[in-house]
Design an enzyme around this catalytic site. Structure first.
Site, PDB file in Angstrom:
ATOM      1  N   ASP A   1       1.009  -1.166   0.001  1.00 55.85           N
ATOM      2  CA  ASP A   1       0.093  -0.203  -0.161  1.00 55.85           C
ATOM      3  C   ASP A   1       0.877   1.229   0.054  1.00 55.85           C
ATOM      4  O   ASP A   1       2.035   1.149   0.154  1.00 55.85           O
ATOM      5  CB  ASP A   1      -0.895  -0.078   1.380  1.00 55.85           C
ATOM      6  CG  ASP A   1      -1.734   1.302   1.219  1.00 55.85           C
ATOM      7  OD1 ASP A   1      -2.503   1.776   0.310  1.00 55.85           O
ATOM      8  OD2 ASP A   1      -1.779   1.899   2.433  1.00 55.85           O
ATOM      9  N   SER A   2       0.203   2.438  -0.218  1.00 58.43           N
ATOM     10  CA  SER A   2       0.921   3.625  -0.327  1.00 58.43           C
ATOM     11  C   SER A   2       1.624   3.931   1.194  1.00 58.43           C
ATOM     12  O   SER A   2       2.465   4.588   1.314  1.00 58.43           O
ATOM     13  CB  SER A   2       0.250   4.883  -0.527  1.00 58.43           C
ATOM     14  OG  SER A   2      -1.107   4.833  -0.042  1.00 58.43           O
TER      15      SER A   2
ATOM     16  N   CYS B   1      -3.828  -0.919  -2.173  1.00 57.22           N
ATOM     17  CA  CYS B   1      -4.108   0.493  -2.389  1.00 57.22           C
ATOM     18  C   CYS B   1      -5.189   0.741  -3.312  1.00 57.22           C
ATOM     19  O   CYS B   1      -4.759   0.138  -4.514  1.00 57.22           O
ATOM     20  CB  CYS B   1      -2.704   1.108  -2.715  1.00 57.22           C
ATOM     21  SG  CYS B   1      -3.077   2.851  -2.790  1.00 57.22           S
TER      22      CYS B   1
ATOM     23  N   GLU C   1      -6.057   9.296   9.577  1.00 57.19           N
ATOM     24  CA  GLU C   1      -4.564   9.404  10.069  1.00 57.19           C
ATOM     25  C   GLU C   1      -4.391  10.168  11.291  1.00 57.19           C
ATOM     26  O   GLU C   1      -3.937  10.049  12.199  1.00 57.19           O
ATOM     27  CB  GLU C   1      -3.585   9.786   8.994  1.00 57.19           C
ATOM     28  CG  GLU C   1      -3.937   9.120   8.012  1.00 57.19           C
ATOM     29  CD  GLU C   1      -2.389   8.359   6.961  1.00 57.19           C
ATOM     30  OE1 GLU C   1      -1.607   9.320   7.257  1.00 57.19           O
ATOM     31  OE2 GLU C   1      -2.245   7.245   6.522  1.00 57.19           O
TER      32      GLU C   1
ATOM     33  N   CYS D   1     -11.185   3.059  -0.968  1.00 53.52           N
ATOM     34  CA  CYS D   1      -9.953   3.580  -0.491  1.00 53.52           C
ATOM     35  C   CYS D   1      -9.571   2.865   0.856  1.00 53.52           C
ATOM     36  O   CYS D   1     -10.382   2.562   1.676  1.00 53.52           O
ATOM     37  CB  CYS D   1     -10.148   5.103  -0.128  1.00 53.52           C
ATOM     38  SG  CYS D   1      -8.692   5.880   0.755  1.00 53.52           S
TER      39      CYS D   1
ATOM     40  N   HIS E   1      -8.592   3.654   3.782  1.00 55.23           N
ATOM     41  CA  HIS E   1      -8.814   4.413   4.882  1.00 55.23           C
ATOM     42  C   HIS E   1     -10.311   4.330   5.341  1.00 55.23           C
ATOM     43  O   HIS E   1     -10.680   4.404   6.515  1.00 55.23           O
ATOM     44  CB  HIS E   1      -8.402   5.796   5.117  1.00 55.23           C
ATOM     45  CG  HIS E   1      -7.069   5.748   5.026  1.00 55.23           C
ATOM     46  ND1 HIS E   1      -5.844   5.402   4.189  1.00 55.23           N
ATOM     47  CD2 HIS E   1      -5.946   6.428   5.869  1.00 55.23           C
ATOM     48  CE1 HIS E   1      -4.632   5.530   4.371  1.00 55.23           C
ATOM     49  NE2 HIS E   1      -4.702   6.219   5.505  1.00 55.23           N
TER      50      HIS E   1
END
Ligand code: DGL
Length: 270
Positions: free
Chosen positions: A17-18, A80, A159, A191, A193
């Site tokens: 993932d990023s 991702c 985050e 996404c 997140h």
């Protein structure tokens, strides 16, 4: 190398993932396939991918795949959404190893869920701009109406641990208003997140809208793919999980619990 690790099924599943968000896919995998060993790479030195160009995301994704293949993984999961949207078709042409992205599993789950044929997709600006979800849905069922919205502030909110509260609620109301107006009955959380914002998103979208958690859908598809290839781990040995970050492994470790449900035990610098 031990004889056990040289057996293809005994090799780990690789994911990249990023950054840290792909741990939502790790969490789903741990739940569904608890006997599998995992190697995770978070490209924390170059996150975010969601506002980068296609060329750059493809270059980073190729490097990340090569890193995982050096760890002799039996399957690469592109956890991702931005990388899956931009790079997966190219990675599939470039590498012969089994690869799985998060877009196709989300599409399949959404098509199984929708009753009205009106599906929403939310993701980074890059994912939405790539049109990967729209193409994926239309290819399978051309009659489906797809409505998209980029939600760039969701990643920093997660985050920062703002999974609830007035700021997150306000942002969600603004981003999701067009999808509510479009009367979608199914919404793809496109996404890494966004599964952490399920509570707020469900409240804002209202009852009757099915939220598609692509992390869970991807874990189910990984299980099916490994089963089909005869690559599910056999026996009852202890799985081994390794986490790598391209920068600040301590920071990655500290925040891993939010995504994983428990802290990653050991995080190394890639
Ligand atoms: N992992 C990215 C995704 O799923 C979100 C974070 C980023 O922009 O890199 O699209």
């Amino acid at each position: 190398m031990s004889r056990k690790a040289s057996r293809p099924a005994a090799r780990p599943i690789g994911l990249f993932d990023s950054g840290i968000g792909g741990l939502t896919v790790v969490r789903a995998l741990l739940k569904l396939l608890p006997r599998e060993s995992l190697v995770y790479l978070g490209d924390t030195a170059r996150v975010p991918y969601g506002n980068k160009s296609r060329e750059t995301v493809i270059r980073f994704s190729t490097e990340n795949t090569l890193f995982l293949l050096r760890h002799r993984v039996k399957l690469v999961i592109v956890a991702c959404h931005t990388a899956s949207s931009f790079a997966l078709p190219l990675l599939e042409r470039q590498f012969k190893q089994p690869l799985l992205g998060v877009v196709a599993p989300g599409v399949a789950a959404a098509l199984a869920a929708t009753r009205s044929g009106r599906v929403g997709v939310i993701g980074t600006a890059a994912t939405v701009g790539s049109g990967a979800y729209v193409r994926g849905i239309r290819r399978k069922r051309p009659g489906i109406k797809v409505f998209q919205a980029a939600c760039p502030l969701f990643v920093p909110l997660v985050e920062e641990g703002r999974l609830n509260g007035p700021v997150t609620e306000r942002v969600a109301r603004e981003y999701l208003a067009p999808l509510k107006r479009a009367r979608v009955d199914t919404l793809i959380l496109g996404c890494t997140h966004y599964p952490l914002l399920k509570g707020v998103i469900a409240r804002v979208m209202g009852r009757g809208v099915r939220l598609i958690d692509s992390a869970e859908a991807a874990a189910r598809q990984a299980q099916a793919l490994l089963e089909g290839e005869g690559l599910l781990v056999a026996g009852s040995g202890r799985p081994r999980h390794r986490f790598f970050a391209t920068d600040a492994p301590d920071h990655f470790k500290r925040f891993s619990a939010r995504f994983l449900g428990r802290p990653a035990r050991q995080v190394s610098r890639a």
